[in-house]
Design a protein around this motif. Structure first.
Motif, mmCIF file in Angstrom:
data_model
loop_
_atom_site.group_PDB
_atom_site.id
_atom_site.type_symbol
_atom_site.label_atom_id
_atom_site.label_comp_id
_atom_site.label_asym_id
_atom_site.label_seq_id
_atom_site.Cartn_x
_atom_site.Cartn_y
_atom_site.Cartn_z
ATOM 1 N N GLN A 29 0.827 -1.206 0.000
ATOM 2 C CA GLN A 29 0.000 0.000 0.000
ATOM 3 C C GLN A 29 0.864 1.261 0.000
ATOM 4 O O GLN A 29 0.624 2.204 -0.751
ATOM 5 N N ALA A 30 1.909 1.274 0.812
ATOM 6 C CA ALA A 30 2.753 2.461 0.930
ATOM 7 C C ALA A 30 3.543 2.723 -0.346
ATOM 8 O O ALA A 30 3.581 3.846 -0.856
ATOM 9 N N GLY A 31 4.207 1.697 -0.869
ATOM 10 C CA GLY A 31 5.027 1.880 -2.064
ATOM 11 C C GLY A 31 4.223 2.309 -3.273
ATOM 12 O O GLY A 31 4.660 3.168 -4.050
ATOM 13 N N VAL A 77 -9.721 -2.517 4.451
ATOM 14 C CA VAL A 77 -8.787 -2.247 3.362
ATOM 15 C C VAL A 77 -9.097 -0.846 2.846
ATOM 16 O O VAL A 77 -10.185 -0.598 2.327
ATOM 17 N N HIS A 78 -8.169 0.057 3.017
ATOM 18 C CA HIS A 78 -8.383 1.431 2.571
ATOM 19 C C HIS A 78 -8.016 1.570 1.092
ATOM 20 O O HIS A 78 -7.105 0.904 0.592
ATOM 21 N N ASP A 79 -8.731 2.451 0.418
ATOM 22 C CA ASP A 79 -8.464 2.695 -0.998
ATOM 23 C C ASP A 79 -7.077 3.276 -1.210
ATOM 24 O O ASP A 79 -6.609 4.107 -0.417
ATOM 25 N N LEU A 80 -6.435 2.855 -2.282
ATOM 26 C CA LEU A 80 -5.241 3.537 -2.755
ATOM 27 C C LEU A 80 -5.675 4.837 -3.431
ATOM 28 O O LEU A 80 -6.812 4.945 -3.905
ATOM 29 N N GLY A 365 -2.810 5.496 6.863
ATOM 30 C CA GLY A 365 -1.638 6.327 7.136
ATOM 31 C C GLY A 365 -0.628 6.263 6.009
ATOM 32 O O GLY A 365 0.017 7.254 5.675
ATOM 33 N N ALA A 366 -0.507 5.078 5.392
ATOM 34 C CA ALA A 366 0.433 4.910 4.287
ATOM 35 C C ALA A 366 0.034 5.762 3.091
ATOM 36 O O ALA A 366 0.893 6.312 2.390
ATOM 37 N N ASN A 367 -1.257 5.883 2.827
ATOM 38 C CA ASN A 367 -1.715 6.708 1.708
ATOM 39 C C ASN A 367 -1.318 8.165 1.888
ATOM 40 O O ASN A 367 -0.773 8.802 0.982
ATOM 41 N N ARG A 368 -1.630 8.716 3.045
ATOM 42 C CA ARG A 368 -1.321 10.127 3.328
ATOM 43 C C ARG A 368 0.182 10.351 3.324
ATOM 44 O O ARG A 368 0.684 11.350 2.799
ATOM 45 N N ALA A 369 0.904 9.405 3.916
ATOM 46 C CA ALA A 369 2.357 9.544 3.999
ATOM 47 C C ALA A 369 3.008 9.430 2.633
ATOM 48 O O ALA A 369 4.057 10.042 2.392
#
Length: 388
Positions: A29-31, A77-80, A365-369
């Motif tokens: 998700q983060a990458g 599961v949060h949206d990308l 958090g990964a999306n915003r970051a």
């Protein structure tokens, strides 16, 4: 405020041509979020930035989750950014396996936004060749060098590490663990409750995963639930303020150079129908941590003994950062001092961002970051973007 003893290192001028300006390690998700935002800024995949991932296929850690984890039981599961997860699902997918549905979503995402992830590529170590303090004078070129398998080293000006935690399961040591004659495994290696049918299983851990597995296994085996702290269940809805408070707690720790703490201690465990049913069956009878492990089971300090065939450790994960060890990012207390708008930038080396470490460890958090890291790193490196 950044600790002055951990201020940014002096980085010498770049004297060699980098393979890419920015290397992104990890395509979970983060990458993928970082890759999306780098493209939005006008950077080109495989030319200005490169995403590498050690997994054999799209999906991040989701592709390795146990079959019984479905979209109805997963935490969320949060949206990308830029693509809805729900829109990729056929009707009636509530009980679809997360290990299938989420990787399908990630694969569509990579293709839609043309992120060109290179896999399977494992980054074994990242070395700093910025100054004579980090490498011999003849090798100084002002770049970070990532050793990879397979392939030649990748030279980059900036680095976003998004390797998450799945590859680093944590099992605490208890006296006598090596004498246990039964089976010990981490939740990382769990597949199905059926493999424990008819056995006595001690489940260790106070998080959501521990309770999910405890509930499943208790249907076919005898179970004993053990935690370090008394679990706190949340009966109401998880409010936005609860989320902000949890993130703020972890962010404060990493900005001070402390290891990230658990957010469960702030948010509590969600109370739902399945948990209520497990409680009614007597499954959620929590015991404090045992004092030692014996060949046939576990024993508490008061002498109480519980026979066990299996000890299942649902004791969480640690950030998978071993490949960054030569960069000496950790302080004396074991944490990494972070800075930047969302605490993704390493204070000691602004060329490096860690997504999935600290407050960016959750999927939302990964999306915003991802956006914050893309913007801050391109600005720090002086890369001209579409936003300028």
């Amino acid at each position: 405020m950044v600790n002055p003893t951990l201020s940014a290192r002096n980085v010498g001028p770049v004297t060699a041509t980098p393979d890419v300006d920015i290397l992104v390690i990890g395509a979970g998700q983060a990458g993928l979020s970082v890759g999306y935002h780098l493209k939005r800024l006008g950077l080109r995949p495989e030319q200005d930035f490169l995403i590498v991932d050690h997994a054999p296929a799209p999906g991040g850690a989701w592709q390795f989750r146990w079959p019984s984890l479905t979209l109805s039981t997963v935490n969320r599961v949060h949206d990308l950014p830029g693509m809805s997860f729900a829109e990729t699902l056929p009707d009636g997918s509530e009980n679809a396996q997360a290990a299938t549905a989420v990787p399908h979503y990630f694969a569509l995402y990579e293709k839609t936004f043309d992120l060109r992830v290179h896999r399977p590529v494992s980054v074994t170590v990242v070395c700093d060749r910025a100054t004579t303090a980090t490498c011999p004078n003849a090798e100084v070129d002002g770049l970070l060098h990532a050793e990879v398998k397979p392939g030649d080293p990748i030279r980059t000006r900036g680095l976003v590490n998004a390797t998450g935690t799945w590859d680093k399961p944590f099992i605490p040591y208890y006296r006598g663990a090596e004498t246990f004659t039964g089976r010990q495994l981490h939740a990382h290696d769990y597949h199905s409750a059926t493999e424990f049918a008819g056995k006595q299983v001690v489940v260790v851990g106070g998080g959501i995963t521990a309770i999910q597995l405890l509930d499943e296994i208790s249907e076919v085996a005898g179970t004993t639930w053990v935690t370090r702290r008394e679990p706190v269940f949340r009966t109401g809805e998880f409010a936005a303020e609860d989320g902000r408070r949890a993130v703020a707690m972890v962010e404060d720790r990493v900005r001070r150079g402390l290891p990230p703490g658990s957010v469960v201690s702030v948010t509590g465990l969600p109370e739902n129908d399945r948990i209520r049913a497990a409680r009614e069956r007597g499954v959620l009878q929590r015991h404090p941590m045992f004092a030692e492990i014996e060949p046939e089971g576990v024993r508490w300090a008061d002498g109480t003994f519980q026979r066990a065939d299996v000890i299942l450790w649902a004791t969480g994960f640690r950030s998978a950062l071993d490949h960054l060890a030569p960069l000496r990012l950790r302080g004396l207390g074991g944490g990494i001092t972070m800075t930047g708008r969302l605490a993704t930038q390493v204070a000691a080396d602004p060329r490096i961002h860690l997504i999935g470490y600290g407050p960016s460890a959750s999927t939302i958090g990964a999306n915003r970051a991802g956006r914050a890291a893309a913007v801050e790193l391109t600005e720090y490196l002086g890369i001209r973007t579409a936003a300028h």
